[in-house]
Design an enzyme around this catalytic site. Structure first.
Site, PDB file in Angstrom:
ATOM      1  N   GLU A  54       0.813  -1.222   0.000  1.00  0.00           N
ATOM      2  CA  GLU A  54       0.000   0.000   0.000  1.00  0.00           C
ATOM      3  C   GLU A  54       0.848   1.275   0.000  1.00  0.00           C
ATOM      4  OE1 GLU A  54      -4.280  -1.267   2.036  1.00  0.00           O
ATOM      5  OE2 GLU A  54      -2.834  -0.205   3.259  1.00  0.00           O
ATOM      6  N   MET A  92     -19.113   1.142  25.439  1.00  0.00           N
ATOM      7  CA  MET A  92     -19.981   1.968  24.592  1.00  0.00           C
ATOM      8  C   MET A  92     -19.945   1.582  23.124  1.00  0.00           C
ATOM      9  SD  MET A  92     -19.162   5.787  25.741  1.00  0.00           S
ATOM     10  CE  MET A  92     -19.867   6.432  24.250  1.00  0.00           C
ATOM     11  N   HIS A 115     -22.993  -6.182  15.063  1.00  0.00           N
ATOM     12  CA  HIS A 115     -22.738  -6.986  13.847  1.00  0.00           C
ATOM     13  C   HIS A 115     -22.786  -8.488  14.126  1.00  0.00           C
ATOM     14  CE1 HIS A 115     -20.569  -3.116  12.553  1.00  0.00           C
ATOM     15  NE2 HIS A 115     -21.749  -3.142  11.982  1.00  0.00           N
TER      16      HIS A 115
HETATM   17  P1  NAD Z   1     -10.775  -0.484   6.134  1.00  0.00           P
HETATM   18  O1  NAD Z   1     -11.647  -1.685   5.956  1.00  0.00           O
HETATM   19  O2  NAD Z   1     -10.784   0.500   5.022  1.00  0.00           O
HETATM   20  O3  NAD Z   1      -9.297  -0.988   6.390  1.00  0.00           O
HETATM   21  C1  NAD Z   1      -8.629  -1.563   5.359  1.00  0.00           C
HETATM   22  C2  NAD Z   1      -7.166  -1.322   5.610  1.00  0.00           C
HETATM   23  O4  NAD Z   1      -6.768  -2.073   6.737  1.00  0.00           O
HETATM   24  C3  NAD Z   1      -6.322  -1.782   4.466  1.00  0.00           C
HETATM   25  O5  NAD Z   1      -6.244  -0.776   3.491  1.00  0.00           O
HETATM   26  C4  NAD Z   1      -5.018  -2.042   5.186  1.00  0.00           C
HETATM   27  O6  NAD Z   1      -4.311  -0.842   5.387  1.00  0.00           O
HETATM   28  C5  NAD Z   1      -5.462  -2.569   6.528  1.00  0.00           C
HETATM   29  N1  NAD Z   1      -5.521  -4.026   6.511  1.00  0.00           N
HETATM   30  C6  NAD Z   1      -6.473  -4.807   5.959  1.00  0.00           C
HETATM   31  N2  NAD Z   1      -6.195  -6.097   6.156  1.00  0.00           N
HETATM   32  C7  NAD Z   1      -5.040  -6.143   6.834  1.00  0.00           C
HETATM   33  C8  NAD Z   1      -4.250  -7.195   7.329  1.00  0.00           C
HETATM   34  N3  NAD Z   1      -4.585  -8.457   7.165  1.00  0.00           N
HETATM   35  N4  NAD Z   1      -3.143  -6.852   7.987  1.00  0.00           N
HETATM   36  C9  NAD Z   1      -2.803  -5.581   8.175  1.00  0.00           C
HETATM   37  N5  NAD Z   1      -3.513  -4.542   7.720  1.00  0.00           N
HETATM   38  C10 NAD Z   1      -4.607  -4.827   7.069  1.00  0.00           C
HETATM   39  O7  NAD Z   1     -11.091   0.180   7.512  1.00  0.00           O
HETATM   40  P2  NAD Z   1     -11.869   1.536   7.761  1.00  0.00           P
HETATM   41  O8  NAD Z   1     -13.152   1.497   7.000  1.00  0.00           O
HETATM   42  O9  NAD Z   1     -10.951   2.679   7.566  1.00  0.00           O
HETATM   43  O10 NAD Z   1     -12.235   1.374   9.281  1.00  0.00           O
HETATM   44  C11 NAD Z   1     -11.283   1.630  10.304  1.00  0.00           C
HETATM   45  C12 NAD Z   1     -11.968   1.353  11.625  1.00  0.00           C
HETATM   46  O11 NAD Z   1     -13.120   2.199  11.739  1.00  0.00           O
HETATM   47  C13 NAD Z   1     -12.489  -0.073  11.772  1.00  0.00           C
HETATM   48  O12 NAD Z   1     -12.342  -0.431  13.099  1.00  0.00           O
HETATM   49  C14 NAD Z   1     -13.963   0.040  11.408  1.00  0.00           C
HETATM   50  O13 NAD Z   1     -14.711  -0.964  12.042  1.00  0.00           O
HETATM   51  C15 NAD Z   1     -14.288   1.419  11.958  1.00  0.00           C
HETATM   52  N6  NAD Z   1     -15.407   2.113  11.266  1.00  0.00           N
HETATM   53  C16 NAD Z   1     -15.379   2.364   9.945  1.00  0.00           C
HETATM   54  C17 NAD Z   1     -16.416   3.070   9.348  1.00  0.00           C
HETATM   55  C18 NAD Z   1     -16.404   3.423   7.879  1.00  0.00           C
HETATM   56  O14 NAD Z   1     -17.347   4.059   7.392  1.00  0.00           O
HETATM   57  N7  NAD Z   1     -15.361   3.105   7.126  1.00  0.00           N
HETATM   58  C19 NAD Z   1     -17.494   3.532  10.128  1.00  0.00           C
HETATM   59  C20 NAD Z   1     -17.486   3.270  11.514  1.00  0.00           C
HETATM   60  C21 NAD Z   1     -16.431   2.574  12.074  1.00  0.00           C
END
Ligand code: NAD
Length: 402
Positions: free
Chosen positions: A40, A209, A215
């Site tokens: 990445e 919280m 899920h």
């Molecule tokens: P995401 O799904 O986009 O994360 C993907 C990224 O995680 C990848 O690009 C990589 O950098 C890393 N990744 C994926 N697999 C991996 C592995 N096996 N090893 C190491 N790194 C790895 O995550 P996001 O959407 O940015 O969410 C971040 C946090 O926020 C999470 O905890 C999610 O539950 C929470 N969240 C997200 C949203 C949203 O709208 N995106 C909303 C509420 C909460």
């Protein structure tokens, strides 16, 4: 000219792109991205040669505003990413936190702020476990969620910021640190008006919280009697809810509320007032989009904000789907969610029959054993972020971290 505050952002997904873009766009801050996953860092760096990172921010008045900026550095090298940084922000799913903590550990210095955005349950336990005494000279901040709903449109170039939360509660462990810049003020400066950052009472409150438990509860409610045969369409996650699935969610949430109450009963000085039942939380937070707020079931089914969201599925042949039990709804929200709240409940002696059923079902699909009967003593319980996995076995142990 005033020197820019350097911020290291850990992650390479949806949230990391928004955080990196907003902070890079702010005049006071400079961004160094640390992404350890695959290639990445190389791909994102190449993309940045084509132009700025674009955040397409959807505003409540339905306008879309483009914010353009460039992180100064995007790297897999934790030394480079943390160089001269005052703040390190985790914006990556919880299953990846361990490798980031291990990577930054040699470079963490006193008075740094380490922020989980979101931290997800067990963030503090893992931070203190890996960074040890160093963590005690840092400020550890843990937010209940990501400030935005966001999705990457093009990796490294464009991210859609779909919605911004009104407010966000975060907890803080200050330890012996004296940060050069107040981390909450700094984040608020970068975010702008929303979300309004609110200081929670303590980190245990944030643990209880977090709403990710919805899920696995809803997946269990839908798939527990699945016959293994593919289905012809992806079921709606919220609008397709059954009364049974809603009752599972209700019960799990009640067990978490009971846990919070048991903590405050044992230690009245430990306030847990922000731990709220999912039913009242959703009805309050989505009051503008819920058509029938009679109860949890009707509220979930008629919440237009949840419209069209489907169960995570794999298409095994054209038009044939099976549930994806390795989606983050289970991979993240069981070991870094339900197992943690279960661990806290176990410590304060709260029975969690419904949580136990959901974990037992989910661990089978994850190919793990966290729980045996109603106790966290399975072969892989140390893969969770339950307090017991870090040697924290009593309420005193938990309170000693505050
Ligand atoms: P995401 O799904 O986009 O994360 C993907 C990224 O995680 C990848 O690009 C990589 O950098 C890393 N990744 C994926 N697999 C991996 C592995 N096996 N090893 C190491 N790194 C790895 O995550 P996001 O959407 O940015 O969410 C971040 C946090 O926020 C999470 O905890 C999610 O539950 C929470 N969240 C997200 C949203 C949203 O709208 N995106 C909303 C509420 C909460």
């Amino acid at each position: 000219m005033e020197e820019k505050i350097k911020i290291c952002i850990c992650g390479g997904g949806n949230g990391a792109h928004v955080m990196a873009g907003l902070a890079a766009a702010h005049a006071r801050t400079e961004v160094q991205v640390l992404t350890l996953y695959q290639d990445e860092a190389v791909v994102w760096t190449e993309k940045m040669k084509q132009g700025d990172l674009i955040i397409a921010r959807n505003n409540p008045d339905r306008t879309v505003e483009e914010i353009k900026a460039k992180p100064a550095v995007i790297t897999k090298d934790a030394g480079q990413a943390t160089q001269n940084a005052d703040v390190i922000i985790f914006c990556v799913p919880a299953f990846a936190h361990k490798q980031y903590f291990e990577a930054i550990a040699p470079y963490v210095k006193e008075n740094m702020s380490i922020i989980g955005l979101p931290g997800q349950p067990g963030f503090e336990f893992q931070c203190l476990d890996i960074l040890k005494d160093k963590a005690r000279s840092c400020t550890i901040l843990d937010y209940e969620s990501l400030p935005w709903a966001c999705r990457l449109a093009e990796f490294g170039r464009k991210v859609d910021l779909l919605a911004t939360k009104d407010s966000l509660i975060g907890s803080l462990i200050s330890g012996k640190s004296q940060p050069k810049h107040d981390p909450v003020e700094l984040l608020q400066l970068i975010f702008g008006e929303h979300p309004i950052l609110i200081k929670g009472n303590n980190y245990l409150e944030t643990v209880l919280m977090v709403k990710g438990f919805a899920h696995p509860a809803l997946m269990y409610g839908h798939w527990m009697n699945w016959d293994g045969k593919p289905v012809e369409e992806k079921p709606l996650f919220y609008q397709g809810l059954t009364e049974f699935a809603a009752s599972v969610l209700w019960d799990v949430s009640q067990e978490i509320v009971n846990t919070a109450k048991a903590i405050s009963k044992a230690r009245p000085e430990v306030t847990m007032e922000n731990v709220e039942h999912f039913e009242s939380w959703i009805i309050r937070n989505y009051r503008h989009t819920i058509q029938d707020p009679t109860n949890l079931y009707t509220a979930m089914k008629t919440n237009t904000a949840y419209g069209g969201l489907v169960h995570p599925m794999q298409e095994i042949s054209p038009g044939k789907y099976i549930p994806d039990f390795h989606h983050r709804y289970l991979e993240e929200d069981v070991p870094y969610g339900l197992a943690v709240t279960k661990g806290v409940a176990q410590i304060v002696g709260v029975a969690t029959p419904c949580t136990d059923k959901v974990i037992t079902w989910a661990q089978g699909h994850l190919g793990k054993e966290f729980l045996v009967g109603s106790e966290l003593k399975g072969k892989e319980f140390k893969d969770t972020r339950a307090p017991q996995a870090f040697g924290l076995n009593t309420l005193d142990d938990l309170l000693s971290l505050m």
